[in-house]
Design a protein around this motif. Structure first.
Motif, PDB file in Angstrom:
ATOM      1  N   LEU A   1      37.661  33.091  36.499  1.00 56.25           N
ATOM      2  CA  LEU A   1      38.361  34.374  36.556  1.00 56.25           C
ATOM      3  C   LEU A   1      39.526  34.396  35.565  1.00 56.25           C
ATOM      4  O   LEU A   1      39.759  35.408  34.887  1.00 56.25           O
ATOM      5  CB  LEU A   1      38.857  34.641  37.978  1.00 56.25           C
ATOM      6  CG  LEU A   1      37.772  34.890  39.040  1.00 56.25           C
ATOM      7  CD1 LEU A   1      38.389  34.942  40.427  1.00 56.25           C
ATOM      8  CD2 LEU A   1      36.996  36.165  38.742  1.00 56.25           C
ATOM      9  N   ARG A   2      40.263  33.280  35.488  1.00 50.12           N
ATOM     10  CA  ARG A   2      41.352  33.197  34.509  1.00 50.12           C
ATOM     11  C   ARG A   2      40.819  33.407  33.094  1.00 50.12           C
ATOM     12  O   ARG A   2      41.422  34.139  32.283  1.00 50.12           O
ATOM     13  CB  ARG A   2      42.036  31.828  34.589  1.00 50.12           C
ATOM     14  CG  ARG A   2      43.001  31.649  35.736  1.00 50.12           C
ATOM     15  CD  ARG A   2      43.882  30.437  35.490  1.00 50.12           C
ATOM     16  NE  ARG A   2      44.780  30.169  36.603  1.00 50.12           N
ATOM     17  CZ  ARG A   2      44.554  29.289  37.570  1.00 50.12           C
ATOM     18  NH1 ARG A   2      43.421  28.569  37.549  1.00 50.12           N
ATOM     19  NH2 ARG A   2      45.414  29.114  38.549  1.00 50.12           N
ATOM     20  N   ASN A   3      39.703  32.767  32.789  1.00 50.28           N
ATOM     21  CA  ASN A   3      39.125  32.899  31.451  1.00 50.28           C
ATOM     22  C   ASN A   3      38.655  34.319  31.165  1.00 50.28           C
ATOM     23  O   ASN A   3      38.586  34.739  30.005  1.00 50.28           O
ATOM     24  CB  ASN A   3      37.959  31.919  31.289  1.00 50.28           C
ATOM     25  CG  ASN A   3      38.409  30.468  31.295  1.00 50.28           C
ATOM     26  OD1 ASN A   3      39.562  30.170  31.007  1.00 50.28           O
ATOM     27  ND2 ASN A   3      37.511  29.554  31.631  1.00 50.28           N
ATOM     28  N   LEU A   4      38.347  35.056  32.221  1.00 51.23           N
ATOM     29  CA  LEU A   4      37.964  36.465  32.075  1.00 51.23           C
ATOM     30  C   LEU A   4      39.176  37.372  31.879  1.00 51.23           C
ATOM     31  O   LEU A   4      39.017  38.571  31.663  1.00 51.23           O
ATOM     32  CB  LEU A   4      37.190  36.921  33.312  1.00 51.23           C
ATOM     33  CG  LEU A   4      35.662  36.905  33.238  1.00 51.23           C
ATOM     34  CD1 LEU A   4      35.064  37.142  34.616  1.00 51.23           C
ATOM     35  CD2 LEU A   4      35.156  37.934  32.237  1.00 51.23           C
ATOM     36  N   GLY A   5      40.364  36.797  31.985  1.00 52.82           N
ATOM     37  CA  GLY A   5      41.578  37.587  31.798  1.00 52.82           C
ATOM     38  C   GLY A   5      42.257  38.000  33.083  1.00 52.82           C
ATOM     39  O   GLY A   5      43.254  38.740  33.054  1.00 52.82           O
ATOM     40  N   VAL A   6      41.752  37.555  34.232  1.00 51.81           N
ATOM     41  CA  VAL A   6      42.389  37.882  35.509  1.00 51.81           C
ATOM     42  C   VAL A   6      43.705  37.111  35.621  1.00 51.81           C
ATOM     43  O   VAL A   6      43.753  35.908  35.347  1.00 51.81           O
ATOM     44  CB  VAL A   6      41.471  37.540  36.697  1.00 51.81           C
ATOM     45  CG1 VAL A   6      42.165  37.838  38.026  1.00 51.81           C
ATOM     46  CG2 VAL A   6      40.156  38.301  36.593  1.00 51.81           C
ATOM     47  N   LYS A   7      44.773  37.812  35.998  1.00 55.21           N
ATOM     48  CA  LYS A   7      46.072  37.165  36.199  1.00 55.21           C
ATOM     49  C   LYS A   7      46.072  36.492  37.574  1.00 55.21           C
ATOM     50  O   LYS A   7      45.968  37.158  38.603  1.00 55.21           O
ATOM     51  CB  LYS A   7      47.193  38.189  36.090  1.00 55.21           C
ATOM     52  CG  LYS A   7      47.289  38.868  34.719  1.00 55.21           C
ATOM     53  CD  LYS A   7      48.411  39.888  34.697  1.00 55.21           C
ATOM     54  CE  LYS A   7      48.516  40.558  33.325  1.00 55.21           C
ATOM     55  NZ  LYS A   7      47.374  41.458  33.074  1.00 55.21           N
ATOM     56  N   VAL A   8      46.178  35.172  37.567  1.00 57.34           N
ATOM     57  CA  VAL A   8      46.121  34.387  38.798  1.00 57.34           C
ATOM     58  C   VAL A   8      47.467  33.733  39.029  1.00 57.34           C
ATOM     59  O   VAL A   8      48.006  33.060  38.148  1.00 57.34           O
ATOM     60  CB  VAL A   8      45.012  33.307  38.711  1.00 57.34           C
ATOM     61  CG1 VAL A   8      44.953  32.501  40.008  1.00 57.34           C
ATOM     62  CG2 VAL A   8      43.659  33.933  38.402  1.00 57.34           C
ATOM     63  N   ASN A   9      48.030  33.947  40.225  1.00 59.23           N
ATOM     64  CA  ASN A   9      49.321  33.361  40.554  1.00 59.23           C
ATOM     65  C   ASN A   9      49.237  32.656  41.898  1.00 59.23           C
ATOM     66  O   ASN A   9      48.878  33.267  42.911  1.00 59.23           O
ATOM     67  CB  ASN A   9      50.393  34.459  40.608  1.00 59.23           C
ATOM     68  CG  ASN A   9      51.763  33.908  40.984  1.00 59.23           C
ATOM     69  OD1 ASN A   9      52.155  32.832  40.547  1.00 59.23           O
ATOM     70  ND2 ASN A   9      52.489  34.644  41.811  1.00 59.23           N
ATOM     71  N   LYS A  10      49.523  31.352  41.910  1.00 59.47           N
ATOM     72  CA  LYS A  10      49.515  30.599  43.156  1.00 59.47           C
ATOM     73  C   LYS A  10      50.847  30.780  43.855  1.00 59.47           C
ATOM     74  O   LYS A  10      51.906  30.424  43.328  1.00 59.47           O
ATOM     75  CB  LYS A  10      49.250  29.112  42.881  1.00 59.47           C
ATOM     76  CG  LYS A  10      49.110  28.293  44.158  1.00 59.47           C
ATOM     77  CD  LYS A  10      48.697  26.849  43.863  1.00 59.47           C
ATOM     78  CE  LYS A  10      48.504  26.061  45.159  1.00 59.47           C
ATOM     79  NZ  LYS A  10      48.079  24.670  44.896  1.00 59.47           N
ATOM     80  N   ILE A  11      50.810  31.347  45.070  1.00 57.23           N
ATOM     81  CA  ILE A  11      52.022  31.605  45.844  1.00 57.23           C
ATOM     82  C   ILE A  11      52.439  30.353  46.609  1.00 57.23           C
ATOM     83  O   ILE A  11      53.598  29.957  46.618  1.00 57.23           O
ATOM     84  CB  ILE A  11      51.795  32.765  46.845  1.00 57.23           C
ATOM     85  CG1 ILE A  11      51.286  34.005  46.127  1.00 57.23           C
ATOM     86  CG2 ILE A  11      53.065  33.076  47.620  1.00 57.23           C
ATOM     87  CD1 ILE A  11      50.775  35.072  47.067  1.00 57.23           C
TER      88      ILE A  11
END
Length: 438
Positions: A57-67
């Motif tokens: 998903l990150r490679n697809l451009g999705v912004k991922v943030n671990k809370i």
């Protein structure tokens, strides 16, 4: 290949908390592609397969943030569709079975979805026809490059329709549902899978603004909407892990409490273990397994014939736990026929159990008869290699009950589905050591 060294025949004691559900996570994470708004997901298991999908998903451009541990936010407001046609995507996508479920959301929102032939467990044929037939029914054009093993679907606008699925595929149903929520008009999916994890996906999509009715049944009716919004979601506990711990407690004659199991979502699982003679006590939302110091006895059918345990679509017994049930039966009083209907290679790990002294007759690729030892003869330690996630854990349970020290290679397979399994087992008294790769 990393390795486990396991010293068997130690009684375990205490409580264990199941991780978030792997099979739910693979669906829910793909659903973040359906909206540009932020989605928060909690109780995500920290396992190889799920982490691979998050990286995809990150490679697809999705912004991922671990809370925090197990909690993430996802925002797919700038998806990089060019990545789908890159060599990097072909490599990343084929390493994970769950990657197939990005196709439905991408097709629905962007009009195209591609995927290389996905990987996963080598447990027999796992065809993708249901997924793509569903997309075609919704109006998508399908293409397949045999040289690259690369699948693609494209559509200017999906249109709702009636479809009768050829099999109640969980991932197939999830993929089609995610495509249909943004289609024009009404989609009716009959012979839909209705597992709790699929119900969780539908409930999440409805919170995002989808219009899905019939959730929990085998007929889903979906009225398409123009767009979806953000939401917050929490994963169910992993029912396969819960079943694994029930089997572990019985095989090691241990008293264990499995905490926060979401009892109402376990279906047939407690009853099947009870048929093997295992005491499964409900304590609130926990499961308590007392120490089976006198063993456990397999029930017969009412007419006295040998008990048969087989898999079936929900609410039948999940195929992912048949390997565990088979191992548990090796030390029961009595005999049982295990019938694995779905995958023709999933029982091929029994030769390793036979090497350990188990009495198993492999009737054919789908059926095995187990004659229990009643703990009068212990399984014997040996050296094994984990062939897939569920067989790997089954062999681990066998090793924890066996006399002597066993070695299990290729434990990366186990890590794909079980979070920090060695640390969590050591916390309840298991003698298990992780040895690094050579």
């Amino acid at each position: 290949m990393a390795t486990f060294s396991i010293e068997g025949q130690h009684q375990l004691k205490g409580s264990i908390q199941p991780q978030g559900a792997k099979n739910e996570a693979l669906q829910i994470l793909c659903a973040v592609l359906l909206t540009a708004e932020e989605i928060t997901i909690n109780n995500i298991p920290d396992i190889v397969d799920v982490n691979k999908l998050i990286d995809l998903l990150r490679n697809l451009g999705v912004k991922v943030n671990k809370i925090s541990k197990g909690s993430y936010t996802f925002k797919a407001d700038d998806v990089n569709l060019k990545y789908l046609e890159s060599e990097a995507f072909k490599e990343d996508g084929k390493g994970l079975r769950g990657s197939i479920m990005i196709v439905g959301p991408l097709l629905a929102r962007f009009g195209k979805g591609y995927i290389p032939k996905p990987g996963g467990d080598k447990i027999g044929r796992r065809r993708l026809d249901t997924h793509f037939e569903g997309f075609i029914n919704l109006g998508a054009d399908f293409r397949y490059n045999k040289e690259d093993h690369f699948y693609g679907v494209e559509a200017k606008k999906l249109k709702g329709t009636y479809m009768l699925l050829d099999e109640a595929s969980v991932t197939g149903t999830a993929n089609i549902v995610m495509a249909a929520v943004l289609a024009e008009g009404r989609t009716t999916i009959y012979n839909a899978a209705c597992e709790p994890y699929l119900q969780q996906l539908c409930k999440m999509l409805n919170r995002m603004g989808a219009k899905i009715s019939g959730v929990g049944s085998n007929m889903l009716i979906i009225d398409g909407v123009d767009e979806l919004g953000g939401t917050e979601h929490r994963m169910l506990p992993d029912m396969i892990e819960i079943g694994s711990w029930i089997g572990l407690a019985a095989m090691t004659k241990s008293e264990l409490t499995i905490k926060n199991v979401s009892w109402n979502d376990l279906g047939q699982i407690p009853n099947v273990f009870r048929k093997l003679g295992i005491t499964v006590e409900q304590q609130g939302d926990n499961i308590h397994i007392p120490a089976h110091t006198d063993g456990y006895e397999i029930q017969s059918f009412i007419d006295g014939s040998i008990l048969t345990i087989s898999d079936a679509p929900w609410p039948g017994f999940t195929p992912d736990l048949l390997s565990i049930v088979l191992v548990v039966a090796t030390q029961a009083r009595g005999s049982v026929l295990i019938h694995q209907k779905m995958f023709e290679s999933r029982l091929f790990f029994v030769d390793k159990l036979i090497d350990m002294g188990a009495k198993i007759i492999l009737c054919d690729p789908h059926r095995a008869t187990v004659i229990g030892h009643d703990f009068k003869s212990s399984l014997k330690a040996t050296t094994m290699t984990s062939p897939d996630i569920r067989a790997g854990v089954s062999l681990l349970i066998a090793a924890l009950s066996a006399k002597g020290t066993s070695t299990i290679h290729n434990i990366e397979q186990i890590d794909r589905g079980y979070e920090n399994i060695d640390e969590r087992l050591r916390a309840i008294g298991a003698k298990i050591t992780r040895l690094p790769s050579n």
